[in-house]
Design an enzyme around this catalytic site. Structure first.
Site, PDB file in Angstrom:
ATOM      1  N   ALA A  47       3.164  -0.983   4.747  1.00 50.20           N
ATOM      2  CA  ALA A  47       2.678  -0.842   6.025  1.00 50.20           C
ATOM      3  C   ALA A  47       2.445  -2.180   6.655  1.00 50.20           C
ATOM      4  CB  ALA A  47       1.686   0.173   6.043  1.00 50.20           C
ATOM      5  N   SER A  73      13.325   2.506   2.811  1.00 49.84           N
ATOM      6  CA  SER A  73      13.847   3.312   3.856  1.00 49.84           C
ATOM      7  C   SER A  73      14.470   2.333   4.869  1.00 49.84           C
ATOM      8  CB  SER A  73      12.726   4.236   4.395  1.00 49.84           C
ATOM      9  OG  SER A  73      11.917   3.142   5.115  1.00 49.84           O
ATOM     10  N   HIS A  86       4.483  -4.844   8.926  1.00 48.08           N
ATOM     11  CA  HIS A  86       4.402  -4.587  10.293  1.00 48.08           C
ATOM     12  C   HIS A  86       3.145  -5.135  11.259  1.00 48.08           C
ATOM     13  CE1 HIS A  86       7.503  -2.087   8.982  1.00 48.08           C
ATOM     14  NE2 HIS A  86       6.841  -1.326   8.550  1.00 48.08           N
ATOM     15  N   HIS A 107      13.000  -3.125   1.752  1.00 44.50           N
ATOM     16  CA  HIS A 107      12.313  -1.554   2.200  1.00 44.50           C
ATOM     17  C   HIS A 107      13.311  -0.576   1.807  1.00 44.50           C
ATOM     18  CE1 HIS A 107       9.574  -3.540   4.549  1.00 44.50           C
ATOM     19  NE2 HIS A 107      10.225  -4.382   5.223  1.00 44.50           N
ATOM     20  N   ARG A 110       8.080   0.073  13.116  1.00 46.08           N
ATOM     21  CA  ARG A 110       8.591  -0.344  11.958  1.00 46.08           C
ATOM     22  C   ARG A 110       9.624  -1.334  11.984  1.00 46.08           C
ATOM     23  NH1 ARG A 110       6.187   3.079   8.077  1.00 46.08           N
ATOM     24  NH2 ARG A 110       5.598   5.336   9.071  1.00 46.08           N
ATOM     25  N   ARG A 156      13.976   3.919  12.126  1.00 46.68           N
ATOM     26  CA  ARG A 156      12.522   5.088  12.058  1.00 46.68           C
ATOM     27  C   ARG A 156      11.957   4.623  13.359  1.00 46.68           C
ATOM     28  NH1 ARG A 156       9.860   4.891   6.619  1.00 46.68           N
ATOM     29  NH2 ARG A 156       8.509   6.445   7.598  1.00 46.68           N
ATOM     30  N   PRO A 182       0.768  -1.082  -0.094  1.00 51.66           N
ATOM     31  CA  PRO A 182      -0.099   0.125   0.026  1.00 51.66           C
ATOM     32  C   PRO A 182       0.937   1.206  -0.067  1.00 51.66           C
ATOM     33  CG  PRO A 182      -0.073  -1.240   2.071  1.00 51.66           C
ATOM     34  CD  PRO A 182       0.520  -1.963   1.089  1.00 51.66           C
ATOM     35  N   ASN A 183       0.355   2.073  -0.852  1.00 50.19           N
ATOM     36  CA  ASN A 183       0.790   3.539  -0.968  1.00 50.19           C
ATOM     37  C   ASN A 183       2.026   3.622  -1.677  1.00 50.19           C
ATOM     38  OD1 ASN A 183      -1.210   4.806   0.780  1.00 50.19           O
ATOM     39  ND2 ASN A 183      -0.300   3.841   2.577  1.00 50.19           N
ATOM     40  N   ARG A 206       4.974  12.657  -2.383  1.00 46.95           N
ATOM     41  CA  ARG A 206       5.313  13.231  -0.975  1.00 46.95           C
ATOM     42  C   ARG A 206       6.290  12.294  -0.178  1.00 46.95           C
ATOM     43  NH1 ARG A 206       0.755  16.400   0.159  1.00 46.95           N
ATOM     44  NH2 ARG A 206      -1.185  15.538  -0.702  1.00 46.95           N
ATOM     45  N   GLU A 233      12.461  -9.872   1.029  1.00 46.26           N
ATOM     46  CA  GLU A 233      12.034  -8.797   1.517  1.00 46.26           C
ATOM     47  C   GLU A 233      12.787  -7.196   1.431  1.00 46.26           C
ATOM     48  OE1 GLU A 233      11.797  -8.706   5.933  1.00 46.26           O
ATOM     49  OE2 GLU A 233      10.102  -7.070   5.804  1.00 46.26           O
ATOM     50  N   TYR A 282      11.616   8.673   1.166  1.00 46.99           N
ATOM     51  CA  TYR A 282      11.528   7.826   0.177  1.00 46.99           C
ATOM     52  C   TYR A 282      12.147   8.059  -1.175  1.00 46.99           C
ATOM     53  CZ  TYR A 282       8.031   5.684   3.320  1.00 46.99           C
ATOM     54  OH  TYR A 282       7.440   5.363   4.677  1.00 46.99           O
ATOM     55  N   ASN A 286       7.935  -5.774  -1.043  1.00 50.26           N
ATOM     56  CA  ASN A 286       7.757  -4.832  -0.168  1.00 50.26           C
ATOM     57  C   ASN A 286       6.506  -4.589   0.441  1.00 50.26           C
ATOM     58  OD1 ASN A 286       7.997  -2.480   1.253  1.00 50.26           O
ATOM     59  ND2 ASN A 286       8.951  -1.105  -0.046  1.00 50.26           N
TER      60      ASN A 286
HETATM   61  O1  CA2 Z   1      10.738   1.841   3.443  1.00 51.36           O
HETATM   62  C1  CA2 Z   1       9.897   1.156   3.102  1.00 51.36           C
HETATM   63  O2  CA2 Z   1       9.970   0.626   1.959  1.00 51.36           O
HETATM   64  C2  CA2 Z   1       8.582   0.797   3.550  1.00 51.36           C
HETATM   65  O3  CA2 Z   1       7.948  -0.429   3.276  1.00 51.36           O
HETATM   66  C3  CA2 Z   1       7.555   1.763   2.914  1.00 51.36           C
HETATM   67  C4  CA2 Z   1       6.105   1.775   3.648  1.00 51.36           C
HETATM   68  C5  CA2 Z   1       6.343   1.952   5.305  1.00 51.36           C
HETATM   69  O4  CA2 Z   1       4.856   1.742   5.735  1.00 51.36           O
HETATM   70  C6  CA2 Z   1       7.109   0.895   5.611  1.00 51.36           C
HETATM   71  O5  CA2 Z   1       7.306   0.926   7.239  1.00 51.36           O
HETATM   72  C7  CA2 Z   1       8.706   0.893   5.101  1.00 51.36           C
HETATM   73  C8  CA2 Z   1       5.426   3.012   3.195  1.00 51.36           C
HETATM   74  C9  CA2 Z   1       5.269   3.174   1.871  1.00 51.36           C
HETATM   75  C10 CA2 Z   1       4.209   4.593   1.673  1.00 51.36           C
HETATM   76  O6  CA2 Z   1       4.752   5.133   0.691  1.00 51.36           O
HETATM   77  C11 CA2 Z   1       4.691   6.526   0.459  1.00 51.36           C
HETATM   78  C12 CA2 Z   1       5.019   7.116  -0.571  1.00 51.36           C
HETATM   79  C13 CA2 Z   1       4.797   8.483  -0.724  1.00 51.36           C
HETATM   80  C14 CA2 Z   1       4.202   9.037   0.116  1.00 51.36           C
HETATM   81  C15 CA2 Z   1       3.867   8.790   1.299  1.00 51.36           C
HETATM   82  C16 CA2 Z   1       4.142   7.425   1.431  1.00 51.36           C
END
Ligand code: CA2
Length: 143
Positions: free
Chosen positions: A76, A101, A79, A99, A110, A106, A9-10, A17, A97, A22, A73
């Site tokens: 969210a 970031s 976790h 990530h 996470r 963090r 997701p996202n 953003r 897996e 990221y 990946n």
């Molecule tokens: O670091 C990563 O790849 C994460 O999997 C990214 C997830 C986060 O919940 C994990 O803890 C670490 C979030 C992806 C959200 O991506 C965004 C992209 C643009 C703006 C906001 C969030």
């Protein structure tokens, strides 16, 4: 060799953003980069993204018998999702897996990964390069 690359997701919002976390590149940039890596390495890849936990579980299940490995990946759901962990265990394909970031530096929540318990390796904090390394790791492991 067929590798399924799954993003949760996202991640489709990348570049829009939080560039300080990221990076500035977009999700389309990631898709194009991985298509290029696959062509260079002579690997077939399919890329899939969903914001829905059940869809991610369905896609992992569908990989059984069709793919040789999975790069994931779960974003969210990393976790929180025992369902994704169980799906990875059920298909029992070698999985890595990724990530973007460095989740370890963090928030404490996470630093817990359910999906990672079913993966051979976790790559974090390397940006898009982590996906390339994950594909190369699977290529090497599967040869
Ligand atoms: O670091 C990563 O790849 C994460 O999997 C990214 C997830 C986060 O919940 C994990 O803890 C670490 C979030 C992806 C959200 O991506 C965004 C992209 C643009 C703006 C906001 C969030």
């Amino acid at each position: 060799m067929r590798i399924l690359v799954i993003n949760g997701p996202n991640l489709n919002m990348l570049g829009i953003r939080e560039p300080e976390v990221y990076g500035k590149s977009t999700f389309q940039d990631l898709l194009s980069l991985l298509d290029r890596v696959a062509a260079e390495e002579d690997i077939e890849i399919e890329q899939y993204q969903s914001n829905h936990e059940g869809c991610l579980v369905d896609k992992i299940q569908e990989a059984y018998g069709k793919f040789d490995g999975i790069v994931i990946n779960p974003a969210a759901y990393t976790h929180t999702s025992v369902a994704i962990l169980d799906a990875l265990k059920a298909v029992d394909l070698p999985a890595v897996e990724v990530h973007i970031s460095d989740v370890d530096s963090r928030e404490p929540f996470r630093q817990i990964s359910y999906a990672g318990l079913a993966c051979k390796k976790t790559i974090k904090g390397l940006g898009f390069e982590g996906y390339r390394q994950a594909i190369l790791f699977l290529k090497n492991a599967l040869q």
